[in-house]
Every structure is written in structure tokens, then in C-alpha cells.
Motif scaffolding. Structure first.
Motif, PDB file in Angstrom:
ATOM      1  N   ASP A 296      -4.580 -11.829 -42.298  1.00 54.27           N
ATOM      2  CA  ASP A 296      -4.153 -11.156 -40.913  1.00 54.27           C
ATOM      3  C   ASP A 296      -3.480 -12.154 -39.903  1.00 54.27           C
ATOM      4  O   ASP A 296      -4.444 -12.855 -39.450  1.00 54.27           O
ATOM      5  N   ASP A 297      -2.381 -11.988 -39.336  1.00 57.09           N
ATOM      6  CA  ASP A 297      -2.117 -12.736 -38.282  1.00 57.09           C
ATOM      7  C   ASP A 297      -2.213 -14.080 -37.979  1.00 57.09           C
ATOM      8  O   ASP A 297      -2.722 -14.550 -36.850  1.00 57.09           O
ATOM      9  N   MET A 298      -1.981 -14.833 -39.112  1.00 57.21           N
ATOM     10  CA  MET A 298      -1.988 -16.060 -39.188  1.00 57.21           C
ATOM     11  C   MET A 298      -1.050 -16.905 -38.197  1.00 57.21           C
ATOM     12  O   MET A 298      -0.114 -16.320 -37.924  1.00 57.21           O
ATOM     13  N   LEU A 299      -1.354 -18.016 -37.656  1.00 56.90           N
ATOM     14  CA  LEU A 299      -0.781 -18.763 -36.918  1.00 56.90           C
ATOM     15  C   LEU A 299       0.600 -19.310 -37.776  1.00 56.90           C
ATOM     16  O   LEU A 299       0.481 -19.832 -38.716  1.00 56.90           O
ATOM     17  N   LYS A 300       1.568 -19.294 -36.736  1.00 56.73           N
ATOM     18  CA  LYS A 300       2.899 -20.073 -37.714  1.00 56.73           C
ATOM     19  C   LYS A 300       2.985 -21.515 -37.280  1.00 56.73           C
ATOM     20  O   LYS A 300       3.738 -22.272 -37.709  1.00 56.73           O
ATOM     21  N   THR A 301       2.192 -21.994 -36.150  1.00 56.29           N
ATOM     22  CA  THR A 301       2.101 -23.357 -35.821  1.00 56.29           C
ATOM     23  C   THR A 301       0.777 -23.912 -35.853  1.00 56.29           C
ATOM     24  O   THR A 301      -0.105 -23.080 -36.491  1.00 56.29           O
ATOM     25  N   SER A 302       0.587 -25.152 -35.636  1.00 53.07           N
ATOM     26  CA  SER A 302      -0.812 -25.674 -35.485  1.00 53.07           C
ATOM     27  C   SER A 302      -1.576 -25.113 -34.348  1.00 53.07           C
ATOM     28  O   SER A 302      -1.010 -24.976 -33.106  1.00 53.07           O
ATOM     29  N   PRO A 303      -2.906 -24.770 -34.390  1.00 52.25           N
ATOM     30  CA  PRO A 303      -3.722 -24.219 -33.351  1.00 52.25           C
ATOM     31  C   PRO A 303      -4.046 -25.661 -32.281  1.00 52.25           C
ATOM     32  O   PRO A 303      -3.631 -26.797 -32.572  1.00 52.25           O
ATOM     33  N   LYS A 304      -4.331 -25.165 -31.044  1.00 53.30           N
ATOM     34  CA  LYS A 304      -4.258 -26.116 -29.883  1.00 53.30           C
ATOM     35  C   LYS A 304      -5.238 -27.238 -30.374  1.00 53.30           C
ATOM     36  O   LYS A 304      -6.362 -26.897 -30.866  1.00 53.30           O
ATOM     37  N   GLY A 305      -4.861 -28.462 -30.125  1.00 53.76           N
ATOM     38  CA  GLY A 305      -5.699 -29.814 -30.450  1.00 53.76           C
ATOM     39  C   GLY A 305      -5.416 -30.136 -31.720  1.00 53.76           C
ATOM     40  O   GLY A 305      -6.256 -31.239 -32.255  1.00 53.76           O
ATOM     41  N   TYR A 306      -4.632 -29.551 -32.887  1.00 54.02           N
ATOM     42  CA  TYR A 306      -4.312 -30.213 -33.905  1.00 54.02           C
ATOM     43  C   TYR A 306      -2.852 -30.492 -34.097  1.00 54.02           C
ATOM     44  O   TYR A 306      -2.021 -29.551 -33.815  1.00 54.02           O
ATOM     45  N   THR A 307      -2.705 -31.437 -35.026  1.00 55.80           N
ATOM     46  CA  THR A 307      -1.071 -31.717 -35.258  1.00 55.80           C
ATOM     47  C   THR A 307      -0.683 -30.909 -36.493  1.00 55.80           C
ATOM     48  O   THR A 307      -1.525 -30.371 -37.287  1.00 55.80           O
ATOM     49  N   GLN A 308       0.647 -30.700 -36.538  1.00 58.51           N
ATOM     50  CA  GLN A 308       1.317 -30.164 -37.576  1.00 58.51           C
ATOM     51  C   GLN A 308       0.928 -30.678 -38.871  1.00 58.51           C
ATOM     52  O   GLN A 308       1.115 -30.291 -40.168  1.00 58.51           O
ATOM     53  N   ASP A 309       1.006 -31.976 -38.960  1.00 60.45           N
ATOM     54  CA  ASP A 309       0.573 -32.784 -40.237  1.00 60.45           C
ATOM     55  C   ASP A 309      -0.849 -32.902 -40.458  1.00 60.45           C
ATOM     56  O   ASP A 309      -1.249 -33.782 -41.517  1.00 60.45           O
ATOM     57  N   HIS A 310      -1.829 -32.121 -40.174  1.00 58.66           N
ATOM     58  CA  HIS A 310      -3.122 -32.262 -40.371  1.00 58.66           C
ATOM     59  C   HIS A 310      -3.463 -31.928 -41.822  1.00 58.66           C
ATOM     60  O   HIS A 310      -2.868 -31.057 -42.181  1.00 58.66           O
ATOM     61  N   GLU A 311      -4.257 -32.736 -42.493  1.00 55.87           N
ATOM     62  CA  GLU A 311      -4.413 -32.631 -43.964  1.00 55.87           C
ATOM     63  C   GLU A 311      -4.832 -31.059 -44.308  1.00 55.87           C
ATOM     64  O   GLU A 311      -4.813 -30.722 -45.458  1.00 55.87           O
ATOM     65  N   HIS A 312      -5.524 -30.440 -43.418  1.00 58.83           N
ATOM     66  CA  HIS A 312      -5.989 -29.122 -43.397  1.00 58.83           C
ATOM     67  C   HIS A 312      -5.353 -28.126 -42.904  1.00 58.83           C
ATOM     68  O   HIS A 312      -5.918 -26.979 -42.612  1.00 58.83           O
ATOM     69  N   ILE A 313      -4.005 -28.219 -42.466  1.00 56.07           N
ATOM     70  CA  ILE A 313      -3.375 -27.516 -41.506  1.00 56.07           C
ATOM     71  C   ILE A 313      -3.225 -25.996 -41.925  1.00 56.07           C
ATOM     72  O   ILE A 313      -3.270 -25.023 -41.277  1.00 56.07           O
TER      73      ILE A 313
END
Length: 217
Positions: free
Chosen positions: A152-169
Motif C-alpha cells: 500500500d502506498d509505496m514510494l516511487k522514488t527513494s526515501p530521504k537519505g537513500y540513493t536510487q541505486d541502493h542495493e535494497h531500494i
């Protein structure tokens, strides 16, 4: 516990969802509620026998109120169409939820839309060792039991403090960390219902333990 009586009561209540009807059937409601509470208290004992870290649930905290909160949801019916119960309710940790209703029944656990500090702690744990959570979620028996986490209501981008290429994004984008196991009315009425609950409880336990550790450090 005669779950037929519980289902029959809920069906009648939804057809007569107002205070006058409930007042006229208050004794019947309390008898069913008390029977179900006794059943849950016995289940509480049995779960403590299979989980060494189980937190016995205080009697007054097991069952949720059947009244809807009309202050925040004025368009909802006066009464719910289900009985909701929480077990293993150690403060500030995930609980194990049992939902028995006429429209849906299920077992659930984890954190559904947790508050910001809790969500922050879970994301920090994923940043540290998200591969552990992934291993739990990808275990074949876990996937066969629960499928995927609630998205439900997942983020479409990365949360604050984490990059888009984080291994557990893929995990960091979740805003809820919860799973459910759907029940049919036949499951609830089956004499083996308690054993099914205990089996699902144990399958869910590593998932809940990971989350509980995340929010306790």
C-alpha cells in the motif's frame, strides 16, 4: 468456541447496524465476545508454549472494540463487520493479528503504516543488513504462505537519505512492513483452526523478529 454463532451475529449486526439493535442484543453480543475471548486466551497460552520469546497478552488488550471510530470516519457504519484481536503484544513491537469477519478473515503481522520513527528504524536495519530480510521474504515456505508484503502506498522514488541505486531500494520504498494470510469461513469453522494459526504464526516469526529487533535498537 462456536464460530457459527459469531458469524451469524455479525451477519445480523450488519443488517441492523445501529445502536438500538445492539442494545436489544447486548447480552448475546457479550456472550459471544466472552466465549471468543476465552478461546483467544487459551490460544495465547498455546502460542507461548511454541515461542520462547512470546509476550503473554493482557486480557484487556486482546480484543479490539467492535465500534467504529466515527470521530475520524463519520461515514463508516456504527459497528464493524469483524472481530479483531492482537496477540504477542509486547509494547512498541509488531503484534500478531487475527481478523474474523463476514467479508474477510485473515491472519496478519508486522507493521502496517508505522509512525515515522518506527519506519526510520526499519529502514536503517534494511540499510545495515537488508539481505537478511530478503532471505526471510524469499524463503519458499514463507512466499507460499504469505506471498508478498503489503505494498500500500509505496514510494516511487527513494526515501530521504537513500540513493536510487541502493542495493535494497526495493525494500526501502515500502511504507508498511506487514504480511497477511487469507482465511476462508471454512478454515475458521474447521476443528483444526488453532493448529493452522500456530503454523502460520511460526512461519511469520522470523519476519516479525527481524522487525522487532530493528525497532528495539
Amino acid at each position: 468456541m462456536n464460530f457459527n454463532h459469531l458469524f451469524e451475529f455479525l451477519e445480523e449486526l450488519q443488517k441492523n447496524n445501529h445502536k438500538d439493535w445492539m442494545d436489544a442484543h447486548r447480552v448475546r453480543y457479550h456472550n459471544i465476545r466472552d466465549d471468543y475471548l476465552k478461546w483467544l486466551m487459551q490460544l495465547d497460552v498455546e502460542l507461548s508454549e511454541i515461542d520462547s520469546d512470546y509476550y503473554p497478552t493482557p486480557k484487556k488488550k486482546i480484543l479490539n472494540r467492535i465500534n467504529n471510530n466515527l470521530l475520524y470516519h463519520p461515514n463508516k457504519p456504527v459497528y464493524k463487520d469483524h472481530f479483531g484481536a492482537g496477540l504477542d503484544k509486547r509494547p512498541n513491537t509488531s503484534d500478531f493479528y487475527i481478523h474474523i469477519g463476514i467479508n474477510e478473515s485473515f491472519l496478519g503481522g508486522g507493521f502496517y503504516t508505522p509512525k515515522s520513527p518506527t519506519l526510520k528504524s526499519i529502514r536503517e536495519a534494511i540499510d545495515y543488513n537488508g539481505e537478511v530480510l530478503k532471505a526471510i521474504l524469499n524463503k519458499p515456505s514463507f512466499k507460499n504462505t504469505f506471498g508478498e508484503m503489503m505494498d500500500d502506498d509505496m514510494l516511487k522514488t527513494s526515501p530521504k537519505g537513500y540513493t536510487q541505486d541502493h542495493e535494497h531500494i526495493d525494500l526501502l520504498r515500502y511504507k508498511s512492513f506487514a504480511v497477511t494470510y487469507d482465511l476462508t469461513q471454512s478454515d475458521v469453522l474447521n476443528k483444526d483452526f488453532k493448529n493452522k494459526i500456530k503454523k502460520v504464526y511460526l512461519e511469520m516469526l522470523p519476519f516479525r523478529r527481524y522487525l522487532n529487533k530493528a525497532v528495539s535498537v
